[in-house]
Scaffold this active site. Structure first.
Site, PDB file in Angstrom:
ATOM      1  N   GLU A  86       0.836  -1.201   0.000  1.00 53.79           N
ATOM      2  CA  GLU A  86       0.000   0.000   0.000  1.00 53.79           C
ATOM      3  C   GLU A  86       0.876   1.258   0.000  1.00 53.79           C
ATOM      4  OE1 GLU A  86      -4.392   0.399   1.716  1.00 53.79           O
ATOM      5  OE2 GLU A  86      -2.924   0.749   3.287  1.00 53.79           O
TER       6      GLU A  86
ATOM      7  N   HIS B 101       7.668 -27.281   1.541  1.00 52.98           N
ATOM      8  CA  HIS B 101       6.898 -28.403   1.006  1.00 52.98           C
ATOM      9  C   HIS B 101       5.725 -27.913   0.173  1.00 52.98           C
ATOM     10  CE1 HIS B 101       9.265 -31.205   3.388  1.00 52.98           C
ATOM     11  NE2 HIS B 101       9.322 -30.202   4.234  1.00 52.98           N
TER      12      HIS B 101
ATOM     13  N   LYS C 214     -13.344   1.382  -3.959  1.00 49.28           N
ATOM     14  CA  LYS C 214     -14.370   1.742  -2.969  1.00 49.28           C
ATOM     15  C   LYS C 214     -15.546   2.429  -3.652  1.00 49.28           C
ATOM     16  CE  LYS C 214     -11.478   2.425   1.135  1.00 49.28           C
ATOM     17  NZ  LYS C 214     -10.879   3.421   1.997  1.00 49.28           N
TER      18      LYS C 214
HETATM   19  O1  LIG Z   1      -8.994   2.456   9.641  1.00 48.00           O
HETATM   20  P1  LIG Z   1      -9.904   2.663   8.480  1.00 48.00           P
HETATM   21  O2  LIG Z   1     -10.141   4.116   8.199  1.00 48.00           O
HETATM   22  O3  LIG Z   1     -11.182   1.923   8.672  1.00 48.00           O
HETATM   23  O4  LIG Z   1      -9.198   2.120   7.192  1.00 48.00           O
HETATM   24  C1  LIG Z   1      -8.861   0.766   7.040  1.00 48.00           C
HETATM   25  C2  LIG Z   1      -7.898   0.572   5.899  1.00 48.00           C
HETATM   26  O5  LIG Z   1      -8.469   1.047   4.702  1.00 48.00           O
HETATM   27  C3  LIG Z   1      -7.486   1.736   3.938  1.00 48.00           C
HETATM   28  O6  LIG Z   1      -7.755   3.095   4.018  1.00 48.00           O
HETATM   29  C4  LIG Z   1      -7.454   1.338   2.502  1.00 48.00           C
HETATM   30  O7  LIG Z   1      -8.640   0.872   2.051  1.00 48.00           O
HETATM   31  C5  LIG Z   1      -6.184   1.383   4.611  1.00 48.00           C
HETATM   32  O8  LIG Z   1      -5.187   2.270   4.325  1.00 48.00           O
HETATM   33  C6  LIG Z   1      -6.600   1.320   6.020  1.00 48.00           C
HETATM   34  O9  LIG Z   1      -5.662   0.681   6.836  1.00 48.00           O
END
Ligand SMILES: O=P(O)(O)OC[C@H]1O[C@](O)(CO)[C@@H](O)[C@@H]1O
Length: 528
Positions: free
Chosen positions: A322, A351, A455
């Protein structure tokens, strides 16, 4: 290279941290002195950028944020007195709360003490706590930890089934920096419903760990949850294990969090040294750069030879991928950077896929993680003169040699023992290596713009589902997929609509599909 030259190279490059008893061996990475020399200016720049970041520079320009996870273990370094106070007060608050839970001053309504923790969170709000629990929790922890880290209904059921009646004495942590991550929200809502069904009071057993004033923070405060712990704006999710994200759960499991912080602090100090050979994070960054040609051409395989470190590679997957997996560099050029990380544990993986590593496509470099102490206590001999631990150690050396013989590069990180100090140090070591490597390849390691696209697309599917259901509810007769898409005004989304109705049909959501399910054009859809 003959044996004597190789042994000399090993000694020349061996890094040893006396305080931590930690070694890093990069001798089996094939770089030569000229290549190292050529990288020197990049390292000078990387060390400077790192110093600026630690002094509070805005290292994440597009989010206008500082990056301060290093201050968590040495608050004196924080750039303002307010931040110093925030760190020490949060730590005090965590320790006071943990103590109250331990002695039962804070307890669930229907039991004298909490017995379990249910941690709901995803990504950086789950991976650190999962790794640390696996690495460090004692065999019979004061509180046992369980995780919901997905929006998978069956996974949620399984976790809740594991808790059974102990839900009444379970402390629920809802962890989300943003306070709005759907997977975490879904887990929380499902758990809240189960609390209601069982006549339990969720608020009296819940703690929110989130950014101040986030949706989750406001919800917890308005519903009167047990407490909230703040997640600072300057700590990224993937570097949050040693913040309020990881520390409360670790402490409640009986893990010495001060020792974790101390180990991280010692490593931070070691990785501030502006001299390549004497800085283990810089050596890692050098190895990664050399292996992948500064472009991530080779994958990082991480193989800890210790069961308790199994989740380290998964934890590193987020930290590295990331942070480094970026389309553009800091000058706006398309560079498609990144390093892929995978691995489980040795010797188990020998293995499984090590066959390919030795003989197949040479698209990786290996990180061996060696733990000198086999177990706490005496080991029986399996055969004269040899224990299981001797075998494990032999397998590591054997695989390292076998890979080297076939020109597969490897590095080896050795720690004396898996304990809070060494785990804190490993977290800090990789955090710093990622930061330095990002400077070498000129990218921003502290944002994650690519995650947003997925998202947004997921949110659009949920909106489309609402639309499709509305159309079907008001339709007087079954509709073909094409007609359904047309009626919803979403002709271009017919494939997505097919997948939505097929999913609803499989889950008793009042959807009837007739026709040949494998031939979408024949399907007619109706809804009751
Ligand atoms: O703590 P949050 O805001 O729920 O985010 C969870 C995760 O989602 C992200 O923003 C990426 O989707 C990560 O960087 C982060 O760790």
């Amino acid at each position: 290279m003959d044996a004597a030259t190789l042994w000399q190279r090993y000694q020349d490059w061996l890094y040893y941290h006396e305080g931590l008893g930690l070694y890093l061996d990069v001798s089996r990475m094939g770089f030569d002195d000229a290549e190292v020399e050529a990288l020197n200016p990049k390292f000078v720049k990387a060390f400077e950028e790192m110093a600026a970041l630690e002094a509070g520079a805005i290292a994440n320009p597009d989010e206008n944020r500082m990056v301060g996870h290093y201050w968590l273990r040495d608050p004196d370094l924080a750039p303002t007195p307010e931040i110093q106070k925030e760190i020490t007060e949060t730590l005090d608050k965590i320790e006071t709360f943990v103590q109250k839970v331990r002695i039962g001053t804070v307890h669930p309504p229907k039991a004298q003490k909490f017995t379990d923790i249910l941690s709901i969170g995803i990504g950086g709000s789950a991976l650190g706590p999962q790794f640390v629990a696996q690495a460090l929790a004692p065999d019979n922890p004061p509180l046992d930890i369980h995780f919901i880290d997905n929006s998978d209904p069956a996974g949620i059921d399984r976790t809740l089934a594991g808790l059974g009646d102990r839900l009444a004495s379970t402390l629920v942590f809802v962890i989300s920096k943003s306070g709005g991550t759907p997977e975490t929200r879904n887990g929380m809502v499902e758990v809240q419903k189960v609390f209601v069904d069982r006549g339990l009071d969720f608020a009296k057993q819940a703690v929110a760990i989130t950014g101040v004033d986030s949706k989750l923070d406001n919800l917890a405060k308005s519903e009167g949850w047990l407490t909230t712990f703040p997640m600072a704006d300057w700590v990224g999710g993937r570097t949050s294990e040693l913040s309020a994200v990881g520390l409360p759960a670790a402490a409640l499991q009986g893990i010495d969090i001060r020792a974790m912080l101390a180990g991280a602090k010692e490593m931070d100090e070691a990785t501030r040294v502006r001299e390549l050979k004497n800085n283990p994070a810089a050596l890692l960054a050098l190895a990664w750069y050399y292996a992948g040609n500064g472009k991530g051409d080779k994958d990082m395989v991480v193989l800890p030879y210790k069961d308790s470190l199994l989740l380290f590679s998964r934890y590193l997957q987020q930290l590295v991928m990331e942070s480094l997996g970026k389309e553009k560099d800091l000058d706006g050029n398309v560079v498609n950077q990144g390093i892929a990380v995978y691995g489980n544990k040795g010797s188990t993986d020998q293995h499984a896929y090590v066959q390919q590593l030795r003989e197949g496509v040479p698209n990786f470099f290996m990180t061996f993680i060696e733990v000198l102490e086999d177990r706490n206590g005496h080991s029986p001999e399996i055969e004269p003169g040899a224990t299981s631990g001797d075998y494990l150690s032999g397998f590591l050396q054997g695989t390292r040699t076998a890979l080297y013989e076939n020109q597969r590069d490897s590095l080896t990180l050795t720690i004396p023992q898996v304990n809070p100090r060494t785990v804190g140090a490993m977290v800090a070591l990789y955090e710093r290596a990622v930061g330095l490597y990002a400077s070498l390849v000129n990218i921003n390691a502290y944002h994650q713009p690519g995650v947003e696209a997925g998202k947004k697309a997921a949110a659009a599917i949920l909106e489309l589902q609402t639309q499709v259901m509305e159309v079907l509810k008001s339709a007087s007769e079954p509709l073909s997929l094409a007609d359904l898409a047309k009626a919803a005004g979403r002709r271009e989304d017919v494939e997505a609509i097919y997948k939505i109705v097929r999913h609803l049909h499989a889950n008793q959501r009042g959807m009837t599909l007739t026709g040949n399910l494998g031939k979408p054009a024949t399907i007619e859809v109706s809804m009751t």
